[in-house]
Design a protein around this motif. Structure first.
Motif, PDB file in Angstrom:
ATOM      1  N   TYR A  60      53.327  31.637  64.048  1.00 42.38           N
ATOM      2  CA  TYR A  60      54.273  30.661  63.499  1.00 42.38           C
ATOM      3  C   TYR A  60      53.625  29.949  62.321  1.00 42.38           C
ATOM      4  O   TYR A  60      52.560  29.333  62.465  1.00 42.38           O
ATOM      5  N   ALA A  61      54.247  30.031  61.158  1.00 43.70           N
ATOM      6  CA  ALA A  61      53.828  29.297  59.960  1.00 43.70           C
ATOM      7  C   ALA A  61      52.376  29.566  59.575  1.00 43.70           C
ATOM      8  O   ALA A  61      51.713  28.696  59.009  1.00 43.70           O
ATOM      9  N   HIS A  90      66.687  21.899  60.027  1.00 41.44           N
ATOM     10  CA  HIS A  90      66.750  23.093  59.203  1.00 41.44           C
ATOM     11  C   HIS A  90      68.108  23.780  59.336  1.00 41.44           C
ATOM     12  O   HIS A  90      68.712  23.793  60.417  1.00 41.44           O
ATOM     13  N   PRO A 102      64.298  26.676  61.758  1.00 43.22           N
ATOM     14  CA  PRO A 102      65.365  27.636  61.451  1.00 43.22           C
ATOM     15  C   PRO A 102      65.715  28.495  62.664  1.00 43.22           C
ATOM     16  O   PRO A 102      64.873  29.232  63.192  1.00 43.22           O
ATOM     17  N   ASP A 118      69.035  29.681  57.886  1.00 42.82           N
ATOM     18  CA  ASP A 118      68.403  30.583  56.929  1.00 42.82           C
ATOM     19  C   ASP A 118      67.340  29.905  56.080  1.00 42.82           C
ATOM     20  O   ASP A 118      66.854  30.480  55.104  1.00 42.82           O
ATOM     21  N   ASP A 119      66.950  28.694  56.436  1.00 42.04           N
ATOM     22  CA  ASP A 119      65.866  28.018  55.726  1.00 42.04           C
ATOM     23  C   ASP A 119      64.528  28.698  56.017  1.00 42.04           C
ATOM     24  O   ASP A 119      64.322  29.242  57.107  1.00 42.04           O
ATOM     25  N   PRO A 120      63.575  28.612  55.089  1.00 45.31           N
ATOM     26  CA  PRO A 120      62.209  29.026  55.404  1.00 45.31           C
ATOM     27  C   PRO A 120      61.501  27.942  56.215  1.00 45.31           C
ATOM     28  O   PRO A 120      61.910  26.771  56.201  1.00 45.31           O
ATOM     29  N   VAL A 121      60.460  28.320  56.911  1.00 54.46           N
ATOM     30  CA  VAL A 121      59.639  27.347  57.632  1.00 54.46           C
ATOM     31  C   VAL A 121      58.834  26.503  56.657  1.00 54.46           C
ATOM     32  O   VAL A 121      58.564  25.327  56.913  1.00 54.46           O
ATOM     33  N   ALA A 122      58.482  27.099  55.517  1.00 59.60           N
ATOM     34  CA  ALA A 122      57.662  26.405  54.530  1.00 59.60           C
ATOM     35  C   ALA A 122      58.472  25.355  53.771  1.00 59.60           C
ATOM     36  O   ALA A 122      59.694  25.475  53.611  1.00 59.60           O
ATOM     37  N   TYR A 123      57.783  24.333  53.308  1.00 63.25           N
ATOM     38  CA  TYR A 123      58.402  23.270  52.506  1.00 63.25           C
ATOM     39  C   TYR A 123      58.997  23.833  51.225  1.00 63.25           C
ATOM     40  O   TYR A 123      58.407  24.674  50.552  1.00 63.25           O
ATOM     41  N   GLU A 124      60.184  23.356  50.888  1.00 60.88           N
ATOM     42  CA  GLU A 124      60.827  23.662  49.616  1.00 60.88           C
ATOM     43  C   GLU A 124      61.296  22.350  49.010  1.00 60.88           C
ATOM     44  O   GLU A 124      62.043  21.605  49.648  1.00 60.88           O
ATOM     45  N   ASP A 140      52.387  23.911  50.052  1.00 61.44           N
ATOM     46  CA  ASP A 140      52.248  24.979  51.052  1.00 61.44           C
ATOM     47  C   ASP A 140      52.016  24.386  52.443  1.00 61.44           C
ATOM     48  O   ASP A 140      50.994  24.596  53.092  1.00 61.44           O
TER      49      ASP A 140
END
Length: 397
Positions: free
Chosen positions: A251-252, A366, A301, A369-375, A343
């Protein structure tokens, strides 16, 4: 959608539409399978003896008619036709438009609604059913446990899941072992009944040697909602905070996150963060070293929500941080709180940003369909005002 294997009576790993479970290395195109799908005895139910065997089983598994039955992954609609013939109100769903076309033709005049949709998340607009029926569908889904949770939510109190599954192939078996399915259903259903179908040659049009079984699970009613409680440690060194880079966890991995974990049975959040601090970064904190920094309800997500408690401690309390879990953490580092890196795990970054801004209660939800990473462009945090504050909460980032 049923994906039953057929072939000789002693080696039934190759299906009527030509794929071999021992060499299956690509997703199955169910639209391409349509022309020969019903050639399998348990698919088309063309043989009177096979059809009668499945009708007898459905009569045992389904409640008295009329019941609202949802047939997921219905294929060409053979089981839906049997259920409708027994007086049930049937809704059928399949992801392959050509399968749906054939099912609609087969079910003409029965009052059955046949929809194109994902079996894991069928397009039902909040409708509830007495039965969710799925034959050889669950093994094809990317997250069977998540599908089961959603299917249970589609049932009325006292409703039942009727699942037919198996394990096929000799060299590289595919499918779901009955033990895995029983474990997944244990927290979801009040009663779970399993029965082997491998010896029931009438169901398959001949003897079989692989694992085939049915599970009938009764959901007694809505269960009290529960959430995992996780804990996070914000170690402050002036204007910097300690972050760890995740590795080999599944995970991540590769992203930065604060030292964290979750509570164990009977453990309060303060005891949990003290334990996790020692395990992950070697700090032996005392209760008086900790201050509550933030409480966040967050949802990853496509996952269930959690409650996260963020605690603050000053650098030097409990010793000097070290990497206590090098198999799960590739590095520790100090980062400026007012210039955090991108990141990072998204909800942790959002929690630290809210903490720096003086917020104490936030939601971070979330989209699936969001990524786990920060955006930076994703605005998922909602701040919750404390007593005495005005407003209903605002999205910050």
């Amino acid at each position: 959608m049923t994906t039953e294997s057929t072939g000789s009576s002693t080696d039934r790993t190759e299906s009527a539409d030509g794929f071999d479970f021992d060499t299956l290395d690509r997703p199955i195109d169910w639209n391409e399978a349509v022309p020969h799908f019903d050639d399998a005895p348990d698919h088309g139910l063309r043989d009177a003896d096979v059809r009668a065997a499945w009708a007898d089983r459905l009569a045992q598994w389904l409640p008295p008619a009329p019941a609202d039955v949802l047939d997921l992954g219905c294929g060409t609609g053979s089981l839906a036709l049997l259920a409708a013939g027994q007086g049930h109100r049937v809704t059928a769903v399949d992801s392959a438009p050509r399968m749906v076309e054939h099912a609609r033709a087969k079910l003409t005049g029965t009052g059955t609604e046949v929809l194109v949709g994902d079996a894991a998340r069928p397009p039902l607009d909040g409708r509830r059913f007495d039965v969710v029926l799925a034959r050889h569908v669950l093994w094809t889904l990317p997250d069977p446990e998540a599908a089961l949770r959603h299917w249970c939510a589609l049932l009325r109190p006292g409703g039942r899941l009727v699942l037919v599954e198996g394990v096929w192939g000799g060299q590289s078996p595919v499918g779901l072992p009955v033990a895995r399915l029983a474990r997944a259903l244990a927290p979801l259903a009040g009663r779970v009944h399993t029965e082997s179908l491998s010896s029931e040659a009438r169901l398959w049009g001949g003897p079989v040697t692989d694992e085939r079984y049915a599970v009938v699970a009764v959901v007694d009613g809505p269960r009290r909602h529960t959430e995992v409680v996780d804990v996070h440690l914000i170690v402050r060194r002036g204007g910097e905070v300690l972050l760890a880079r995740r590795a080999n966890t599944g995970y991540a991995d590769g992203l930065l996150h604060a030292p964290s974990g979750h509570t164990e049975d009977g453990e309060d959040v303060r005891a949990a963060v003290i334990r996790e601090a020692e395990e992950e970064v070697g700090l032996r904190l005392a209760p008086q070293d900790l201050r509550v920094a933030l409480v966040m309800q967050h949802r990853g997500p496509g996952t269930a929500p959690r409650i996260g408690w963020f605690f603050e401690a000053d650098h030097g309390a409990g010793g000097t941080p070290v990497n206590g879990e090098p198999d799960k953490c590739s590095e520790l580092g100090w980062y400026a709180l007012d210039a955090l890196p991108d990141d990072m795990v998204a909800y942790c970054r959002a929690g630290l940003d809210a903490y720096r801004a003086g917020e104490r209660f936030v939601l971070h939800w979330h989209e699936d369909d969001d990524p786990v990473a920060y955006e930076a462009t994703a605005r998922r945090v909602v701040t919750l005002p404390m007593s005495g504050q005005q407003g209903q909460g605002a999205v910050r980032r």
